[in-house]
Design a protein around this motif. Structure first.
Motif, PDB file in Angstrom:
ATOM      1  N   LEU A  76     -15.638  45.340  33.932  1.00  0.00           N
ATOM      2  CA  LEU A  76     -14.765  44.298  33.386  1.00  0.00           C
ATOM      3  C   LEU A  76     -15.579  43.084  32.940  1.00  0.00           C
ATOM      4  CD1 LEU A  76     -11.851  43.387  32.867  1.00  0.00           C
ATOM      5  CD2 LEU A  76     -11.823  42.430  35.174  1.00  0.00           C
ATOM      6  N   GLY A  77     -16.626  42.727  33.685  1.00  0.00           N
ATOM      7  CA  GLY A  77     -17.482  41.615  33.294  1.00  0.00           C
ATOM      8  C   GLY A  77     -18.162  41.869  31.955  1.00  0.00           C
ATOM      9  N   ALA A  78     -18.610  43.113  31.762  1.00  0.00           N
ATOM     10  CA  ALA A  78     -19.240  43.453  30.481  1.00  0.00           C
ATOM     11  C   ALA A  78     -18.230  43.366  29.343  1.00  0.00           C
ATOM     12  CB  ALA A  78     -19.831  44.855  30.566  1.00  0.00           C
ATOM     13  N   VAL A  79     -16.993  43.770  29.622  1.00  0.00           N
ATOM     14  CA  VAL A  79     -15.940  43.687  28.605  1.00  0.00           C
ATOM     15  C   VAL A  79     -15.661  42.229  28.242  1.00  0.00           C
ATOM     16  CG1 VAL A  79     -13.485  44.102  28.161  1.00  0.00           C
ATOM     17  CG2 VAL A  79     -14.864  45.866  29.256  1.00  0.00           C
ATOM     18  N   PHE A  80     -15.579  41.362  29.253  1.00  0.00           N
ATOM     19  CA  PHE A  80     -15.340  39.936  29.010  1.00  0.00           C
ATOM     20  C   PHE A  80     -16.456  39.334  28.160  1.00  0.00           C
ATOM     21  CE2 PHE A  80     -12.282  38.429  32.594  1.00  0.00           C
ATOM     22  CZ  PHE A  80     -11.347  39.349  32.122  1.00  0.00           C
ATOM     23  N   ALA A  81     -17.705  39.669  28.519  1.00  0.00           N
ATOM     24  CA  ALA A  81     -18.836  39.127  27.769  1.00  0.00           C
ATOM     25  C   ALA A  81     -18.813  39.604  26.321  1.00  0.00           C
ATOM     26  CB  ALA A  81     -20.150  39.528  28.442  1.00  0.00           C
ATOM     27  N   ALA A  82     -18.512  40.897  26.124  1.00  0.00           N
ATOM     28  CA  ALA A  82     -18.458  41.445  24.764  1.00  0.00           C
ATOM     29  C   ALA A  82     -17.303  40.854  23.963  1.00  0.00           C
ATOM     30  CB  ALA A  82     -18.319  42.972  24.834  1.00  0.00           C
ATOM     31  N   ALA A  83     -16.238  40.444  24.643  1.00  0.00           N
ATOM     32  CA  ALA A  83     -15.076  39.868  23.959  1.00  0.00           C
ATOM     33  C   ALA A  83     -15.266  38.394  23.614  1.00  0.00           C
ATOM     34  CB  ALA A  83     -13.830  40.034  24.836  1.00  0.00           C
ATOM     35  N   GLY A  84     -16.383  37.815  24.040  1.00  0.00           N
ATOM     36  CA  GLY A  84     -16.663  36.421  23.687  1.00  0.00           C
ATOM     37  C   GLY A  84     -16.050  35.399  24.614  1.00  0.00           C
ATOM     38  N   VAL A  85     -15.681  35.812  25.823  1.00  0.00           N
ATOM     39  CA  VAL A  85     -15.108  34.868  26.780  1.00  0.00           C
ATOM     40  C   VAL A  85     -16.109  33.756  27.115  1.00  0.00           C
ATOM     41  CG1 VAL A  85     -14.177  34.598  29.112  1.00  0.00           C
ATOM     42  CG2 VAL A  85     -13.564  36.595  27.742  1.00  0.00           C
ATOM     43  N   GLY A  86     -17.396  34.121  27.196  1.00  0.00           N
ATOM     44  CA  GLY A  86     -18.420  33.122  27.498  1.00  0.00           C
ATOM     45  C   GLY A  86     -18.483  32.044  26.431  1.00  0.00           C
ATOM     46  N   ASP A  87     -18.341  32.436  25.159  1.00  0.00           N
ATOM     47  CA  ASP A  87     -18.374  31.445  24.078  1.00  0.00           C
ATOM     48  C   ASP A  87     -17.181  30.501  24.161  1.00  0.00           C
ATOM     49  OD1 ASP A  87     -20.680  32.636  23.147  1.00  0.00           O
ATOM     50  OD2 ASP A  87     -19.598  33.982  21.782  1.00  0.00           O
ATOM     51  N   ILE A  88     -16.015  31.037  24.506  1.00  0.00           N
ATOM     52  CA  ILE A  88     -14.813  30.203  24.615  1.00  0.00           C
ATOM     53  C   ILE A  88     -14.962  29.184  25.741  1.00  0.00           C
ATOM     54  CG2 ILE A  88     -12.346  30.231  25.139  1.00  0.00           C
ATOM     55  CD1 ILE A  88     -12.262  33.037  23.867  1.00  0.00           C
ATOM     56  N   ILE A  89     -15.435  29.668  26.897  1.00  0.00           N
ATOM     57  CA  ILE A  89     -15.628  28.764  28.040  1.00  0.00           C
ATOM     58  C   ILE A  89     -16.701  27.731  27.721  1.00  0.00           C
ATOM     59  CG2 ILE A  89     -16.375  28.630  30.446  1.00  0.00           C
ATOM     60  CD1 ILE A  89     -15.134  31.351  30.865  1.00  0.00           C
ATOM     61  N   GLY A  90     -17.756  28.156  27.012  1.00  0.00           N
ATOM     62  CA  GLY A  90     -18.806  27.221  26.628  1.00  0.00           C
ATOM     63  C   GLY A  90     -18.270  26.114  25.728  1.00  0.00           C
ATOM     64  N   GLY A  91     -17.365  26.471  24.795  1.00  0.00           N
ATOM     65  CA  GLY A  91     -16.765  25.470  23.921  1.00  0.00           C
ATOM     66  C   GLY A  91     -15.940  24.460  24.700  1.00  0.00           C
ATOM     67  N   ILE A  92     -15.157  24.954  25.674  1.00  0.00           N
ATOM     68  CA  ILE A  92     -14.358  24.051  26.516  1.00  0.00           C
ATOM     69  C   ILE A  92     -15.263  23.151  27.350  1.00  0.00           C
ATOM     70  CG2 ILE A  92     -12.675  23.967  28.399  1.00  0.00           C
ATOM     71  CD1 ILE A  92     -11.588  26.641  27.363  1.00  0.00           C
ATOM     72  N   ALA A  93     -16.303  23.750  27.935  1.00  0.00           N
ATOM     73  CA  ALA A  93     -17.229  22.967  28.770  1.00  0.00           C
ATOM     74  C   ALA A  93     -17.922  21.889  27.967  1.00  0.00           C
ATOM     75  CB  ALA A  93     -18.256  23.898  29.417  1.00  0.00           C
TER      76      ALA A  93
END
Length: 320
Positions: free
Chosen positions: A181-198
Motif C-alpha cells: 500500500l505504501g508503494a501504491v501511495f508513493a506511485a499515486a503522488g501522495v508524497g507530492d500532495i503532502i509536500g505541497g501542503i507542508a
C-alpha cells in the motif's frame, strides 16, 4: 542463477501445502475457508507477476473478503502429542533454539562471502538479492538439520507452520499488504500532495518546524499504515528530500535513518503493525489484545522526542 523468483516459488509452495492440509483438517470447522485463504496467498506468490495490476487487485480483494467474512479459523491437529513435546523440551532444553541461529548466520556470513570473495563472480546468486536468497537457503539448511537431529514426522514442518499461521490468522500477511500500500501511495503522488501542503504550512526558514512535521508525519503514517517502510517513501518525497535535504542542506543520511526510527515510534503505538503488536498478543493468548501497545507507549513518546532532536541537531544544526 538463483534469483528472488526462486524464493517466491518456494514460499508459494509452502502456502499451497497449507491450503491442501487445511482442506483435510476435519478438526477445523472452517477448513475450506482456510484452504481458500492460503490458496489465494499461494497464487499471489506463484502468479503475481503474470496477473497484472487488475488481477493482483482482485486477488487482494478476494483474500480480504475471505478473512473479512470470518471464513478463517484454526484446527486442533498437532504433529506430536503434548507429552512428546514436554519430554523433548526437558531433554534438550535451550539447545532447541540452535537450528534457528543457522538462518541469520547463513544470511550474514553468506552475504559477506558472496560480496567480498571471488564467489561473487560465479553468477550462482543474483547480486541484487544475495541476502534474501541466502536467508531462504538458511531456512532450508535449518530444516535439514532439524530433520537429521530431531527426526520429526515428515509433514511436521508444514503442519506446525500451518498451525502457527492459523493462530495468527489474517494478521500474518498484513505487513506485506501494508508495505504494498505504501508503494501504491508513493506511485499515486501522495508524497507530492503532502509536500505541497507542508510547503504552505511551514514558515520560510523554519527548519525545526519542518523537522517536527517530517517526524510527526513518519509516525502518523506508520500508525495509519502499520509499517514504517510504507510511510518512508511518502514522507521522504513530501518533506525529507525537497525541504530538509535540498532546501535546508540537511544531512540525507541522518534524515533517512533517524526518520525511519521516528516511524518505528509509530509502530509501537498501532494495532496496524500486526506483526509486532497483535501477533504476539495472539500467540501468547493475552486477554488484552492491545496490552502490548499499552506497555510500549511510555517508550515510544520519549523516543520520538529524542529522534526529533537528533534529526535537527545531527542532521541540520551541527552539520552546517
Amino acid at each position: 542463477m538463483i534469483t528472488l523468483q526462486w524464493l517466491y516459488i518456494l514460499t508459494g509452495a509452502m502456502f499451497a501445502a497449507f491450503a491442501v492440509l487445511s482442506a483435510r483438517d476435519r478438526s477445523n470447522r472452517k477448513r475450506f475457508g482456510n484452504a481458500a485463504f492460503w490458496a489465494l496467498v499461494a497464487t499471489s506468490f506463484w502468479f503475481g507477476d503474470y496477473l497484472g495490476d487488475l488481477g493482483n487487485g482482485i486477488l487482494v480483494l478476494a483474500i480480504v473478503a475471505v478473512a473479512g467474512v470470518h471464513l478463517v479459523g484454526r484446527g486442533e491437529t498437532l504433529s506430536t502429542s503434548i507429552e512428546q513435546r514436554v519430554e523433548i523440551a526437558k531433554r534438550l532444553g535451550s539447545k532447541l533454539f540452535l537450528p534457528a541461529l543457522i538462518i541469520p548466520i547463513t544470511a550474514f556470513f553468506g552475504t559477506l562471502l558472496f560480496n567480498y570473495t571471488p564467489l561473487q563472480h560465479t553468477g550462482l546468486i543474483d547480486p541484487k538479492a544475495t541476502t534474501l536468497v541466502l536467508l531462504g537457503i538458511g531456512v532450508l539448511i535449518a530444516l535439514g538439520v532439524c530433520y537429521a537431529w530431531l527426526r520429526p514426522p515428515a509433514l511436521a514442518p508444514v503442519d506446525e507452520g500451518r498451525r502457527l499461521m492459523d493462530s495468527i490468522g489474517w494478521a500474518g500477511i498484513l505487513p506485506q499488504m501494508l508495505a504494498a500500500l505504501g508503494a501504491v501511495f508513493a506511485a499515486a503522488g501522495v508524497g507530492d500532495i503532502i509536500g505541497g501542503i507542508a510547503g504552505e504550512v511551514i514558515p520560510s526558514g523554519s527548519v525545526f518546524l519542518a523537522v517536527v512535521l517530517y517526524a510527526v508525519g513518519m509516525a502518523l503514517f506508520t500508525i495509519i499504515m502499520g509499517n514504517a517502510f510504507a510511510a518512508f517513501p511518502v514522507m521522504v518525497a513530501a518533506i525529507g528530500v525537497p525541504i530538509l535535504v535540498q532546501g535546508a542542506g540537511a544531512d540525507p543520511a541522518v534524515i533517512g535513518a533517524v526518520g525511519m526510527l521516528s516511524g518505528f515510534c509509530g509502530t509501537l503505538l498501532t494495532p496496524m503493525a500486526a506483526n509486532f503488536n497483535i501477533v504476539p498478543a495472539a500467540l501468547l493468548e493475552l486477554k488484552d489484545q492491545y496490552g502490548v501497545i499499552r506497555m510500549q507507549v511510555a517508550t515510544a513518546i520519549p523516543l520520538f522526542i529524542c529522534n526529533v532532536l537528533i534529526i535537527y541537531f545531527a542532521g541540520y544544526a551541527w552539520a552546517r
